[in-house]
Design a protein around this motif. Structure first.
Motif, PDB file in Angstrom:
ATOM      1  N   SER A 178      46.949  65.760  38.242  1.00 46.30           N
ATOM      2  CA  SER A 178      47.405  67.060  37.741  1.00 46.30           C
ATOM      3  C   SER A 178      46.230  67.995  37.490  1.00 46.30           C
ATOM      4  CB  SER A 178      48.204  66.870  36.447  1.00 46.30           C
ATOM      5  OG  SER A 178      49.346  66.060  36.657  1.00 46.30           O
ATOM      6  N   LEU A 179      45.162  67.480  36.892  1.00 47.40           N
ATOM      7  CA  LEU A 179      43.990  68.299  36.611  1.00 47.40           C
ATOM      8  C   LEU A 179      43.329  68.771  37.912  1.00 47.40           C
ATOM      9  CD1 LEU A 179      42.538  66.116  33.730  1.00 47.40           C
ATOM     10  CD2 LEU A 179      43.373  68.457  33.476  1.00 47.40           C
ATOM     11  N   ARG A 180      43.297  67.886  38.888  1.00 45.45           N
ATOM     12  CA  ARG A 180      42.672  68.245  40.171  1.00 45.45           C
ATOM     13  C   ARG A 180      43.455  69.354  40.870  1.00 45.45           C
ATOM     14  NH1 ARG A 180      40.969  70.136  43.851  1.00 45.45           N
ATOM     15  NH2 ARG A 180      39.684  69.329  45.567  1.00 45.45           N
TER      16      ARG A 180
ATOM     17  N   ALA B 217      48.653  70.594  32.803  1.00 41.44           N
ATOM     18  CA  ALA B 217      47.833  69.443  33.192  1.00 41.44           C
ATOM     19  C   ALA B 217      47.021  68.925  32.011  1.00 41.44           C
ATOM     20  CB  ALA B 217      46.906  69.833  34.346  1.00 41.44           C
ATOM     21  N   LEU B 218      46.471  69.840  31.221  1.00 39.07           N
ATOM     22  CA  LEU B 218      45.732  69.428  30.030  1.00 39.07           C
ATOM     23  C   LEU B 218      46.653  68.736  29.023  1.00 39.07           C
ATOM     24  CD1 LEU B 218      43.539  72.635  29.562  1.00 39.07           C
ATOM     25  CD2 LEU B 218      42.690  70.343  30.119  1.00 39.07           C
TER      26      LEU B 218
ATOM     27  N   ALA C 176      35.510  64.085  23.823  1.00 39.46           N
ATOM     28  CA  ALA C 176      35.033  65.030  24.840  1.00 39.46           C
ATOM     29  C   ALA C 176      36.195  65.685  25.573  1.00 39.46           C
ATOM     30  CB  ALA C 176      34.113  64.313  25.833  1.00 39.46           C
ATOM     31  N   PHE C 177      37.268  64.934  25.856  1.00 37.88           N
ATOM     32  CA  PHE C 177      38.399  65.533  26.564  1.00 37.88           C
ATOM     33  C   PHE C 177      39.025  66.642  25.737  1.00 37.88           C
ATOM     34  CE2 PHE C 177      42.801  66.107  27.781  1.00 37.88           C
ATOM     35  CZ  PHE C 177      42.730  66.147  29.163  1.00 37.88           C
ATOM     36  N   PHE C 178      39.317  66.363  24.462  1.00 36.96           N
ATOM     37  CA  PHE C 178      39.923  67.396  23.623  1.00 36.96           C
ATOM     38  C   PHE C 178      38.945  68.530  23.334  1.00 36.96           C
ATOM     39  CE2 PHE C 178      43.147  64.155  22.347  1.00 36.96           C
ATOM     40  CZ  PHE C 178      44.265  64.903  22.663  1.00 36.96           C
ATOM     41  N   GLY C 179      37.653  68.196  23.177  1.00 43.06           N
ATOM     42  CA  GLY C 179      36.664  69.235  22.912  1.00 43.06           C
ATOM     43  C   GLY C 179      36.484  70.174  24.085  1.00 43.06           C
TER      44      GLY C 179
ATOM     45  N   LEU D   2      36.598  66.819  33.235  1.00 50.72           N
ATOM     46  CA  LEU D   2      37.888  66.438  32.662  1.00 50.72           C
ATOM     47  C   LEU D   2      38.549  65.337  33.490  1.00 50.72           C
ATOM     48  CD1 LEU D   2      39.232  69.967  31.670  1.00 50.72           C
ATOM     49  CD2 LEU D   2      38.649  68.113  30.094  1.00 50.72           C
ATOM     50  N   ILE D   3      38.442  65.432  34.810  1.00 48.18           N
ATOM     51  CA  ILE D   3      39.010  64.384  35.672  1.00 48.18           C
ATOM     52  C   ILE D   3      38.269  63.068  35.441  1.00 48.18           C
ATOM     53  CG2 ILE D   3      39.317  63.642  38.069  1.00 48.18           C
ATOM     54  CD1 ILE D   3      39.647  66.633  38.792  1.00 48.18           C
ATOM     55  N   ALA D   4      36.940  63.135  35.324  1.00 50.89           N
ATOM     56  CA  ALA D   4      36.152  61.924  35.086  1.00 50.89           C
ATOM     57  C   ALA D   4      36.498  61.295  33.731  1.00 50.89           C
ATOM     58  CB  ALA D   4      34.662  62.255  35.152  1.00 50.89           C
TER      59      ALA D   4
END
Length: 387
Positions: free
Chosen positions: A175-177, A9-10, A109-112, A73-75
């Motif tokens: 996918s993340l959820r 998912a990531l 922020a997503f990758f971090g 991550l979803i946000a």
């Protein structure tokens, strides 16, 4: 490493971000013609995205420290999806510019945060491999996603391409959820603690190493198309094939770098920085012939992205008690390296030194990064980054 739905998912999120970051470079002529602006003006859309990453990485990380990591991550992918939807609906240049800035705010922020989450989903001895698995989405984007978006923009329109990228964002959110468990933020984490981490010598040195090391990649990659056209005398098909070959090398290198970094972060960096410096040095001559240029590009692609997981792990290790901001800032450092490398290569060309010298400048940047790493290892504080 065993199959992990959370890492997949990531990786889907990373794929979408990779496409939206790099695809506009191939869309520039179409966007410029449609919006009646010059190519350099359209190019500012790429620069605006990079600046948004640099600003958004610390801003988004610092203001969301107490939010559940899965929810965050979803946000962040929600921001990505919104930004690309706005790009698809943009009626003019400045609206598209604003949409690109909105899109970019999720990137760092997503990758971090994603790197920290990925490392938490596996045993300690597989952490670098988990980070590499997430970044595989980014490297796969260079092989298939970016060429596909470029083709769609030319065949159907650039707005349709952005709409498709927004669709990838929606898939990533779902996918993340479904794949990630609830991940509460670390107790006691606060903005001041995260900021204090950046004042540590080992963290600052790790960020500087990322900037210089990856700067060597983009010193050459930014100008790879004119190099292949004017020095190698390659056809349009050959140039496209070489860009895809670099992406194949990047995907291989990302996996190799993760496995090597799980054994020793610094040894992985030393090995791959040395290979990158030597390959770019040789490329100054090998770029004259199509076959030798292809071999060099594949090796260069492998070495270039094999340094990504260990660079990310080096920062996370140095800031182990407050890794989120440092990890996100490292993504900003990659983007700063891109800008510095592009400026260095452009300066070499502007000085009339020739396209072959651009590769020499890239080799010099990689060599400087290697020298920095060796110097850092001799300092007592280097033990904050275990090998």
């Amino acid at each position: 490493m065993k199959f992990n739905l959370g890492l997949l998912a990531l990786a889907v999120g990373a794929f979408g971000i990779g496409v939206t970051e790099f695809a506009p470079m191939g869309m520039l002529p179409v966007i410029a013609a449609d919006l009646h602006v010059s190519i350099p003006a359209a190019g500012l859309l790429v620069s605006a995205y990079a600046m948004g990453v640099l600003i958004g990485a610390p801003l988004m990380t610092l203001t969301t420290g107490r939010i559940d990591r899965r929810t965050l991550l979803i946000a962040l992918m929600g921001i990505f999806t919104l930004g690309n939807a706005l790009s698809a609906a943009a009626g003019g240049y400045w609206m598209l510019m604003a949409a690109r800035v909105v899109t970019s705010f999720n990137h760092g922020a997503f990758f971090g945060v994603g790197s920290v989450v990925a490392a938490s989903l596996v045993p300690p001895d597989k952490r670098a491999g988990a980070v590499a698995a997430m970044f595989t989405g980014l490297t796969v984007a260079t092989i298939g996603g970016v060429p596909a978006a470029t083709w769609v923009s030319e065949a159907v329109g650039w707005r349709t391409a952005f709409a498709g990228i927004a669709g990838v964002g929606a898939i990533a959110m779902l996918s993340l959820r479904l794949a990630l468990p609830p991940l509460p933020a670390t107790e006691g984490g606060d903005m001041r603690a995260e900021l204090r981490v950046l004042t540590r010598g080992p963290v600052f040195m790790a960020l500087a190493l990322t900037t210089i090391g990856f700067g060597g990649v983009f010193t050459v990659f930014t100008y790879i198309v004119p190099i292949l056209r004017d020095v190698t005398h390659g056809s349009t098909g050959y140039v496209t094939a070489m860009l895809m070959l670099f992406g194949v090398g990047a995907t291989i290198g990302n996996g190799v770098g993760g496995r090597l970094a799980d054994r020793s972060v610094d040894r992985a960096l030393m090995t791959m920085l040395a290979i990158m410096a030597l390959t770019l040095l040789a490329f100054t001559i090998l770029m004259q012939w199509p076959v030798t240029a292809a071999i060099a590009i594949l090796i260069w692609g492998i070495a270039s992205f094999a340094i990504v997981p260990p660079l990310q792990m080096r920062v996370m290790d140095a800031a182990s008690d407050a890794p989120n901001l440092a990890s996100a800032m490292n993504i900003g450092a990659f983007n700063l390296g891109n800008a510095i490398g592009a400026a260095l290569g452009g300066g070499v060309i502007g000085a009339g030194l020739g396209l072959a010298t651009v590769s020499l400048a890239g080799a010099a940047m990689a060599a400087v990064a290697l020298a920095m790493l060796l110097a850092f290892r001799r300092q007592p504080s280097a033990k904050a980054c275990p090998t």
